[in-house]
Design a protein around this motif. Structure first.
Motif, PDB file in Angstrom:
ATOM      1  N   LYS A 104      43.717  28.984  43.144  1.00  0.00           N
ATOM      2  CA  LYS A 104      42.370  29.451  43.488  1.00  0.00           C
ATOM      3  C   LYS A 104      42.256  30.956  43.309  1.00  0.00           C
ATOM      4  CE  LYS A 104      41.291  25.802  46.787  1.00  0.00           C
ATOM      5  NZ  LYS A 104      41.081  25.466  48.206  1.00  0.00           N
ATOM      6  N   LEU A 105      43.284  31.689  43.732  1.00  0.00           N
ATOM      7  CA  LEU A 105      43.272  33.142  43.561  1.00  0.00           C
ATOM      8  C   LEU A 105      43.288  33.521  42.084  1.00  0.00           C
ATOM      9  CD1 LEU A 105      45.687  34.368  46.358  1.00  0.00           C
ATOM     10  CD2 LEU A 105      43.249  34.814  46.178  1.00  0.00           C
ATOM     11  N   GLN A 106      44.061  32.792  41.284  1.00  0.00           N
ATOM     12  CA  GLN A 106      44.107  33.061  39.843  1.00  0.00           C
ATOM     13  C   GLN A 106      42.744  32.813  39.211  1.00  0.00           C
ATOM     14  OE1 GLN A 106      46.848  34.331  38.468  1.00  0.00           O
ATOM     15  NE2 GLN A 106      45.828  34.555  36.512  1.00  0.00           N
ATOM     16  N   ASP A 107      42.070  31.751  39.607  1.00  0.00           N
ATOM     17  CA  ASP A 107      40.733  31.464  39.099  1.00  0.00           C
ATOM     18  C   ASP A 107      39.749  32.556  39.498  1.00  0.00           C
ATOM     19  OD1 ASP A 107      41.661  29.138  37.962  1.00  0.00           O
ATOM     20  OD2 ASP A 107      40.896  27.831  39.574  1.00  0.00           O
ATOM     21  N   GLN A 108      39.830  33.010  40.730  1.00  0.00           N
ATOM     22  CA  GLN A 108      38.936  34.077  41.185  1.00  0.00           C
ATOM     23  C   GLN A 108      39.208  35.368  40.433  1.00  0.00           C
ATOM     24  OE1 GLN A 108      39.489  34.344  45.408  1.00  0.00           O
ATOM     25  NE2 GLN A 108      38.126  32.623  45.851  1.00  0.00           N
ATOM     26  N   LEU A 109      40.465  35.659  40.161  1.00  0.00           N
ATOM     27  CA  LEU A 109      40.820  36.862  39.421  1.00  0.00           C
ATOM     28  C   LEU A 109      40.281  36.799  38.001  1.00  0.00           C
ATOM     29  CD1 LEU A 109      42.331  39.536  39.463  1.00  0.00           C
ATOM     30  CD2 LEU A 109      44.386  38.297  38.773  1.00  0.00           C
ATOM     31  N   GLU A 110      40.403  35.653  37.356  1.00  0.00           N
ATOM     32  CA  GLU A 110      39.870  35.491  36.011  1.00  0.00           C
ATOM     33  C   GLU A 110      38.350  35.642  35.997  1.00  0.00           C
ATOM     34  OE1 GLU A 110      41.481  35.308  33.142  1.00  0.00           O
ATOM     35  OE2 GLU A 110      43.349  35.516  34.267  1.00  0.00           O
ATOM     36  N   THR A 111      37.680  35.089  36.997  1.00  0.00           N
ATOM     37  CA  THR A 111      36.228  35.225  37.100  1.00  0.00           C
ATOM     38  C   THR A 111      35.843  36.692  37.284  1.00  0.00           C
ATOM     39  OG1 THR A 111      36.067  33.033  38.094  1.00  0.00           O
ATOM     40  CG2 THR A 111      34.188  34.494  38.376  1.00  0.00           C
ATOM     41  N   LEU A 112      36.572  37.397  38.112  1.00  0.00           N
ATOM     42  CA  LEU A 112      36.310  38.814  38.334  1.00  0.00           C
ATOM     43  C   LEU A 112      36.539  39.621  37.064  1.00  0.00           C
ATOM     44  CD1 LEU A 112      35.601  41.056  40.323  1.00  0.00           C
ATOM     45  CD2 LEU A 112      38.027  41.169  40.923  1.00  0.00           C
ATOM     46  N   ARG A 171      36.275  38.546  33.961  1.00  0.00           N
ATOM     47  CA  ARG A 171      35.170  38.245  33.043  1.00  0.00           C
ATOM     48  C   ARG A 171      33.904  38.978  33.459  1.00  0.00           C
ATOM     49  NH1 ARG A 171      34.707  32.731  33.872  1.00  0.00           N
ATOM     50  NH2 ARG A 171      36.847  32.355  34.409  1.00  0.00           N
ATOM     51  N   THR A 172      33.635  39.012  34.750  1.00  0.00           N
ATOM     52  CA  THR A 172      32.435  39.688  35.253  1.00  0.00           C
ATOM     53  C   THR A 172      32.508  41.186  34.947  1.00  0.00           C
ATOM     54  OG1 THR A 172      32.255  38.087  37.039  1.00  0.00           O
ATOM     55  CG2 THR A 172      31.040  40.141  37.293  1.00  0.00           C
ATOM     56  N   LEU A 173      33.652  41.787  35.187  1.00  0.00           N
ATOM     57  CA  LEU A 173      33.802  43.214  34.923  1.00  0.00           C
ATOM     58  C   LEU A 173      33.724  43.532  33.444  1.00  0.00           C
ATOM     59  CD1 LEU A 173      36.570  44.194  37.483  1.00  0.00           C
ATOM     60  CD2 LEU A 173      34.140  44.759  37.569  1.00  0.00           C
ATOM     61  N   SER A 174      34.270  42.687  32.599  1.00  0.00           N
ATOM     62  CA  SER A 174      34.219  42.947  31.163  1.00  0.00           C
ATOM     63  C   SER A 174      32.789  42.781  30.626  1.00  0.00           C
ATOM     64  CB  SER A 174      35.190  42.024  30.406  1.00  0.00           C
ATOM     65  OG  SER A 174      34.754  40.697  30.477  1.00  0.00           O
ATOM     66  N   GLN A 175      32.011  41.901  31.211  1.00  0.00           N
ATOM     67  CA  GLN A 175      30.617  41.736  30.789  1.00  0.00           C
ATOM     68  C   GLN A 175      29.767  42.905  31.221  1.00  0.00           C
ATOM     69  OE1 GLN A 175      29.374  37.976  32.351  1.00  0.00           O
ATOM     70  NE2 GLN A 175      30.467  36.787  30.802  1.00  0.00           N
ATOM     71  N   GLU A 176      30.076  43.489  32.370  1.00  0.00           N
ATOM     72  CA  GLU A 176      29.309  44.640  32.857  1.00  0.00           C
ATOM     73  C   GLU A 176      29.560  45.880  32.007  1.00  0.00           C
ATOM     74  OE1 GLU A 176      30.089  45.236  36.972  1.00  0.00           O
ATOM     75  OE2 GLU A 176      29.061  43.411  37.591  1.00  0.00           O
ATOM     76  N   LYS A 177      30.732  45.991  31.404  1.00  0.00           N
ATOM     77  CA  LYS A 177      31.061  47.139  30.570  1.00  0.00           C
ATOM     78  C   LYS A 177      30.283  47.125  29.270  1.00  0.00           C
ATOM     79  CE  LYS A 177      35.658  48.008  32.386  1.00  0.00           C
ATOM     80  NZ  LYS A 177      37.089  48.063  32.073  1.00  0.00           N
ATOM     81  N   LEU A 178      29.902  45.934  28.820  1.00  0.00           N
ATOM     82  CA  LEU A 178      29.170  45.823  27.551  1.00  0.00           C
ATOM     83  C   LEU A 178      27.780  46.256  27.724  1.00  0.00           C
ATOM     84  CD1 LEU A 178      30.335  42.301  26.374  1.00  0.00           C
ATOM     85  CD2 LEU A 178      31.188  44.500  25.605  1.00  0.00           C
TER      86      LEU A 178
END
Length: 50
Positions: free
Chosen positions: A33-41, A43-50
């Motif tokens: 669950k923590l790994q999934d949350q980290l991956e989601t975070l 992805r969210t951060l990389s999308q905000e940089k664009l």
């Protein structure tokens, strides 16, 4: 030693192993669950940089 002592010892060890197995499974589940949350975070951060 009495045969009953071995029976109780067997049940005690079986209970201890069962508790340990449940604990390990819960730790693995939390880790996933923590790994999934980290991956989601990530992805969210990389999308905000664009």
């Amino acid at each position: 030693m009495d045969q009953r002592n071995f029976t109780y010892m067997f049940y005690g060890f079986a209970a201890a192993w069962l508790i340990l197995a449940i604990y390990v499974v819960s730790l693995v589940s939390r880790g996933r669950k923590l790994q999934d949350q980290l991956e989601t975070l990530k992805r969210t951060l990389s999308q905000e940089k664009l």
